[in-house]
Design a protein around this motif. Structure first.
Motif, PDB file in Angstrom:
ATOM      1  N   ARG A 243       0.804  -1.225   0.000  1.00  0.00           N
ATOM      2  CA  ARG A 243       0.000   0.000   0.000  1.00  0.00           C
ATOM      3  C   ARG A 243       0.837   1.275   0.000  1.00  0.00           C
ATOM      4  NH1 ARG A 243      -2.622  -3.898   2.749  1.00  0.00           N
ATOM      5  NH2 ARG A 243      -4.886  -4.081   2.509  1.00  0.00           N
ATOM      6  N   LEU A 244       2.114   1.141   0.274  1.00  0.00           N
ATOM      7  CA  LEU A 244       2.965   2.324   0.376  1.00  0.00           C
ATOM      8  C   LEU A 244       3.161   2.961  -0.996  1.00  0.00           C
ATOM      9  CD1 LEU A 244       4.665   3.936   2.480  1.00  0.00           C
ATOM     10  CD2 LEU A 244       6.626   2.624   1.687  1.00  0.00           C
ATOM     11  N   HIS A 245       3.010   4.264  -1.060  1.00  0.00           N
ATOM     12  CA  HIS A 245       3.200   5.017  -2.297  1.00  0.00           C
ATOM     13  C   HIS A 245       4.466   5.846  -2.181  1.00  0.00           C
ATOM     14  CE1 HIS A 245       2.110   7.229  -5.934  1.00  0.00           C
ATOM     15  NE2 HIS A 245       2.511   8.319  -5.304  1.00  0.00           N
ATOM     16  N   LEU A 246       5.301   5.774  -3.196  1.00  0.00           N
ATOM     17  CA  LEU A 246       6.508   6.582  -3.258  1.00  0.00           C
ATOM     18  C   LEU A 246       6.258   7.750  -4.197  1.00  0.00           C
ATOM     19  CD1 LEU A 246       9.209   3.756  -3.670  1.00  0.00           C
ATOM     20  CD2 LEU A 246       8.185   4.625  -1.555  1.00  0.00           C
ATOM     21  N   ASP A 247       6.456   8.968  -3.710  1.00  0.00           N
ATOM     22  CA  ASP A 247       6.372  10.145  -4.569  1.00  0.00           C
ATOM     23  C   ASP A 247       7.742  10.337  -5.219  1.00  0.00           C
ATOM     24  OD1 ASP A 247       3.822  10.499  -3.703  1.00  0.00           O
ATOM     25  OD2 ASP A 247       4.160  12.397  -2.678  1.00  0.00           O
ATOM     26  N   TYR A 248       7.823  10.061  -6.506  1.00  0.00           N
ATOM     27  CA  TYR A 248       9.093  10.100  -7.207  1.00  0.00           C
ATOM     28  C   TYR A 248       9.420  11.506  -7.701  1.00  0.00           C
ATOM     29  CZ  TYR A 248       9.147   4.984  -7.423  1.00  0.00           C
ATOM     30  OH  TYR A 248       9.178   3.649  -7.112  1.00  0.00           O
ATOM     31  N   THR A 249      10.689  11.821  -7.688  1.00  0.00           N
ATOM     32  CA  THR A 249      11.179  12.989  -8.396  1.00  0.00           C
ATOM     33  C   THR A 249      11.160  12.667  -9.890  1.00  0.00           C
ATOM     34  OG1 THR A 249      13.467  12.217  -8.388  1.00  0.00           O
ATOM     35  CG2 THR A 249      12.730  13.501  -6.466  1.00  0.00           C
ATOM     36  N   PRO A 250      11.330  13.654 -10.776  1.00  0.00           N
ATOM     37  CA  PRO A 250      11.379  13.335 -12.210  1.00  0.00           C
ATOM     38  C   PRO A 250      12.435  12.275 -12.542  1.00  0.00           C
ATOM     39  CG  PRO A 250      11.088  15.682 -11.919  1.00  0.00           C
ATOM     40  CD  PRO A 250      11.307  15.115 -10.548  1.00  0.00           C
ATOM     41  N   HIS A 251      13.602  12.372 -11.922  1.00  0.00           N
ATOM     42  CA  HIS A 251      14.640  11.368 -12.155  1.00  0.00           C
ATOM     43  C   HIS A 251      14.191  10.001 -11.664  1.00  0.00           C
ATOM     44  CE1 HIS A 251      18.450   9.269 -12.200  1.00  0.00           C
ATOM     45  NE2 HIS A 251      18.425   9.132 -10.892  1.00  0.00           N
ATOM     46  N   GLY A 252      13.575   9.963 -10.482  1.00  0.00           N
ATOM     47  CA  GLY A 252      13.111   8.699  -9.946  1.00  0.00           C
ATOM     48  C   GLY A 252      11.987   8.093 -10.760  1.00  0.00           C
ATOM     49  N   LEU A 253      11.097   8.941 -11.266  1.00  0.00           N
ATOM     50  CA  LEU A 253       9.987   8.441 -12.068  1.00  0.00           C
ATOM     51  C   LEU A 253      10.489   7.792 -13.352  1.00  0.00           C
ATOM     52  CD1 LEU A 253       6.932   8.215 -12.311  1.00  0.00           C
ATOM     53  CD2 LEU A 253       6.927  10.445 -13.448  1.00  0.00           C
ATOM     54  N   ALA A 254      11.517   8.388 -13.963  1.00  0.00           N
ATOM     55  CA  ALA A 254      12.087   7.801 -15.176  1.00  0.00           C
ATOM     56  C   ALA A 254      12.671   6.424 -14.880  1.00  0.00           C
ATOM     57  CB  ALA A 254      13.161   8.726 -15.741  1.00  0.00           C
ATOM     58  N   MET A 255      13.283   6.270 -13.712  1.00  0.00           N
ATOM     59  CA  MET A 255      13.852   4.977 -13.343  1.00  0.00           C
ATOM     60  C   MET A 255      12.750   3.965 -13.027  1.00  0.00           C
ATOM     61  SD  MET A 255      16.369   4.004 -10.131  1.00  0.00           S
ATOM     62  CE  MET A 255      17.675   5.106 -10.653  1.00  0.00           C
ATOM     63  N   ALA A 256      11.752   4.410 -12.254  1.00  0.00           N
ATOM     64  CA  ALA A 256      10.715   3.484 -11.790  1.00  0.00           C
ATOM     65  C   ALA A 256       9.770   3.058 -12.893  1.00  0.00           C
ATOM     66  CB  ALA A 256       9.932   4.130 -10.650  1.00  0.00           C
ATOM     67  N   SER A 257       9.572   3.898 -13.879  1.00  0.00           N
ATOM     68  CA  SER A 257       8.622   3.575 -14.945  1.00  0.00           C
ATOM     69  C   SER A 257       9.268   2.831 -16.112  1.00  0.00           C
ATOM     70  CB  SER A 257       7.961   4.860 -15.466  1.00  0.00           C
ATOM     71  OG  SER A 257       8.930   5.755 -15.987  1.00  0.00           O
ATOM     72  N   GLY A 258      10.577   2.690 -16.077  1.00  0.00           N
ATOM     73  CA  GLY A 258      11.272   1.965 -17.131  1.00  0.00           C
ATOM     74  C   GLY A 258      11.289   0.473 -16.870  1.00  0.00           C
ATOM     75  N   PRO A 259      12.037  -0.279 -17.652  1.00  0.00           N
ATOM     76  CA  PRO A 259      12.152  -1.727 -17.453  1.00  0.00           C
ATOM     77  C   PRO A 259      12.677  -2.040 -16.060  1.00  0.00           C
ATOM     78  CG  PRO A 259      13.152  -1.054 -19.533  1.00  0.00           C
ATOM     79  CD  PRO A 259      12.853   0.199 -18.782  1.00  0.00           C
ATOM     80  N   ARG A 260      12.212  -3.149 -15.501  1.00  0.00           N
ATOM     81  CA  ARG A 260      12.642  -3.541 -14.151  1.00  0.00           C
ATOM     82  C   ARG A 260      14.159  -3.642 -14.048  1.00  0.00           C
ATOM     83  NH1 ARG A 260      10.361  -5.879  -9.699  1.00  0.00           N
ATOM     84  NH2 ARG A 260      11.768  -7.098  -8.415  1.00  0.00           N
ATOM     85  N   ALA A 261      14.802  -4.084 -15.106  1.00  0.00           N
ATOM     86  CA  ALA A 261      16.254  -4.260 -15.086  1.00  0.00           C
ATOM     87  C   ALA A 261      16.995  -2.935 -14.925  1.00  0.00           C
ATOM     88  CB  ALA A 261      16.722  -4.952 -16.355  1.00  0.00           C
ATOM     89  N   LYS A 262      16.322  -1.815 -15.231  1.00  0.00           N
ATOM     90  CA  LYS A 262      16.946  -0.497 -15.101  1.00  0.00           C
ATOM     91  C   LYS A 262      16.739   0.109 -13.721  1.00  0.00           C
ATOM     92  CE  LYS A 262      18.267  -0.348 -19.448  1.00  0.00           C
ATOM     93  NZ  LYS A 262      19.700  -0.430 -19.814  1.00  0.00           N
ATOM     94  N   ARG A 263      16.009  -0.606 -12.860  1.00  0.00           N
ATOM     95  CA  ARG A 263      15.698  -0.079 -11.543  1.00  0.00           C
ATOM     96  C   ARG A 263      16.878  -0.355 -10.605  1.00  0.00           C
ATOM     97  NH1 ARG A 263       9.644  -0.549  -9.345  1.00  0.00           N
ATOM     98  NH2 ARG A 263       9.409   0.029 -11.514  1.00  0.00           N
ATOM     99  N   ARG A 264      17.795   0.571 -10.563  1.00  0.00           N
ATOM    100  CA  ARG A 264      19.047   0.360  -9.866  1.00  0.00           C
ATOM    101  C   ARG A 264      18.892   0.603  -8.367  1.00  0.00           C
ATOM    102  NH1 ARG A 264      24.871   2.586 -11.995  1.00  0.00           N
ATOM    103  NH2 ARG A 264      26.157   1.545 -10.427  1.00  0.00           N
ATOM    104  N   GLY A 265      19.286  -0.367  -7.593  1.00  0.00           N
ATOM    105  CA  GLY A 265      19.194  -0.226  -6.152  1.00  0.00           C
ATOM    106  C   GLY A 265      19.599  -1.511  -5.464  1.00  0.00           C
ATOM    107  N   PHE A 266      19.541  -1.500  -4.143  1.00  0.00           N
ATOM    108  CA  PHE A 266      19.910  -2.681  -3.369  1.00  0.00           C
ATOM    109  C   PHE A 266      19.267  -2.565  -1.993  1.00  0.00           C
ATOM    110  CE2 PHE A 266      22.386  -5.825  -1.143  1.00  0.00           C
ATOM    111  CZ  PHE A 266      22.767  -6.737  -2.131  1.00  0.00           C
ATOM    112  N   PHE A 267      18.814  -3.710  -1.467  1.00  0.00           N
ATOM    113  CA  PHE A 267      18.276  -3.769  -0.104  1.00  0.00           C
ATOM    114  C   PHE A 267      19.109  -4.744   0.696  1.00  0.00           C
ATOM    115  CE2 PHE A 267      14.671  -5.445   2.763  1.00  0.00           C
ATOM    116  CZ  PHE A 267      14.960  -4.514   3.755  1.00  0.00           C
ATOM    117  N   LEU A 268      19.632  -4.297   1.820  1.00  0.00           N
ATOM    118  CA  LEU A 268      20.345  -5.178   2.739  1.00  0.00           C
ATOM    119  C   LEU A 268      19.685  -5.096   4.100  1.00  0.00           C
ATOM    120  CD1 LEU A 268      23.939  -6.169   3.101  1.00  0.00           C
ATOM    121  CD2 LEU A 268      22.800  -5.305   5.155  1.00  0.00           C
ATOM    122  N   ARG A 269      19.231  -6.249   4.558  1.00  0.00           N
ATOM    123  CA  ARG A 269      18.670  -6.338   5.907  1.00  0.00           C
ATOM    124  C   ARG A 269      19.542  -7.296   6.712  1.00  0.00           C
ATOM    125  NH1 ARG A 269      12.778  -8.663   5.457  1.00  0.00           N
ATOM    126  NH2 ARG A 269      13.036  -8.658   7.718  1.00  0.00           N
TER     127      ARG A 269
END
Length: 245
Positions: A89-115
């Motif tokens: 349910r969480l919504h992320l308000d993206y910046t223009p740069h973030g929106l371009a990343m998030a709306s593109g192909p999944r493979a372009k979604r650069r990031g990492f989660f470490l728990r």
């Protein structure tokens, strides 16, 4: 910056559900409506055990499309779990740069989660995979393995989420991570980190959000309760220990 606000649209949570977990957790309830702004490239969530820090950062990772088990953006999920109640349910308000990343192909979604909770299993599984690190982290100490992951995977403009990464780090290793997070923030990346460490939270220019019964409140590093407690404990440990021993 990639995300400048996190929130939950109130219509996504039925009135009857608001008396149930996780909506009864103050920091989660604070997300309903306008939510919480992320005012800096590096943001720390600081609070006591049970305050909801891990619940929150896991949901942020899920909302961005990162595996809740841990791993990089664009990869296939390793976790068999569905998204958490908050994550879906969480919504992320993206910046223009973030929106371009998030709306593109999944493979372009650069990031990492470490728990910290699942890091060792994730590291043993991912070492040597294409796009990950080549080093044998299973032959290293926990701290050396964590640093190898950080220095291999936390590079360039991306969205990096960490849940208590200090669990395996010495004082010196914590300082190395401080330097890396500061460099990421200057280089166009965004970091969200839940931590108990006053060392990590001291990254220059970082936003510090204190989590507690009050919900979520931005504060200064020097005003954090953990900073005050550590400072006083190191100066006079007997003042604390006499109540326990």
């Amino acid at each position: 910056m990639i995300v400048d606000r996190i929130r939950v649209h109130p219509q996504l949570v039925h009135a009857d559900d608001r008396d149930e977990w996780p909506w009864t957790v103050p920091c989660v309830g604070a997300l309903l409506g306008a939510g919480v702004a992320l005012p800096a490239p590096v943001t720390f969530l600081v609070g006591e055990n049970g305050s909801g820090k891990s619940t929150l950062v896991e949901a942020v990772a899920e909302a961005f499309g990162l595996d809740s088990y841990g791993g990089r953006g664009g990869s296939r999920y390793a976790s068999p779990r569905e998204k958490s109640t908050l994550g879906e349910r969480l919504h992320l308000d993206y910046t223009p740069h973030g929106l371009a990343m998030a709306s593109g192909p999944r493979a372009k979604r650069r990031g990492f989660f470490l728990r910290a909770e699942t890091a060792m299993g994730m590291m043993a599984e991912k070492q040597g995979w294409p796009g990950y690190w080549e080093e044998r982290t299973d032959l290293m100490s926990h701290g050396e393995g964590f640093l190898t992951v950080f220095e291999s995977m936390f590079q360039g403009p991306g969205f990096y989420v960490l849940d208590e990464p200090e669990a395996a780090l010495s004082f010196t290793s914590s300082l190395r991570l401080v330097a890396l997070l500061a460099e990421l923030g200057r280089g166009g990346a965004q970091v969200i980190c839940a931590t108990h460490s006053p060392i990590l939270a001291s990254v220059p220019g970082a936003a510090v959000l204190e989590i507690g019964e009050h919900g979520i409140q931005q504060t200064r590093w020097q005003d954090l309760a953990i900073v005050d407690h550590w400072r006083r404990y190191l100066e006079r440990p007997e003042a604390y220990l006499r109540h326990l021993l």
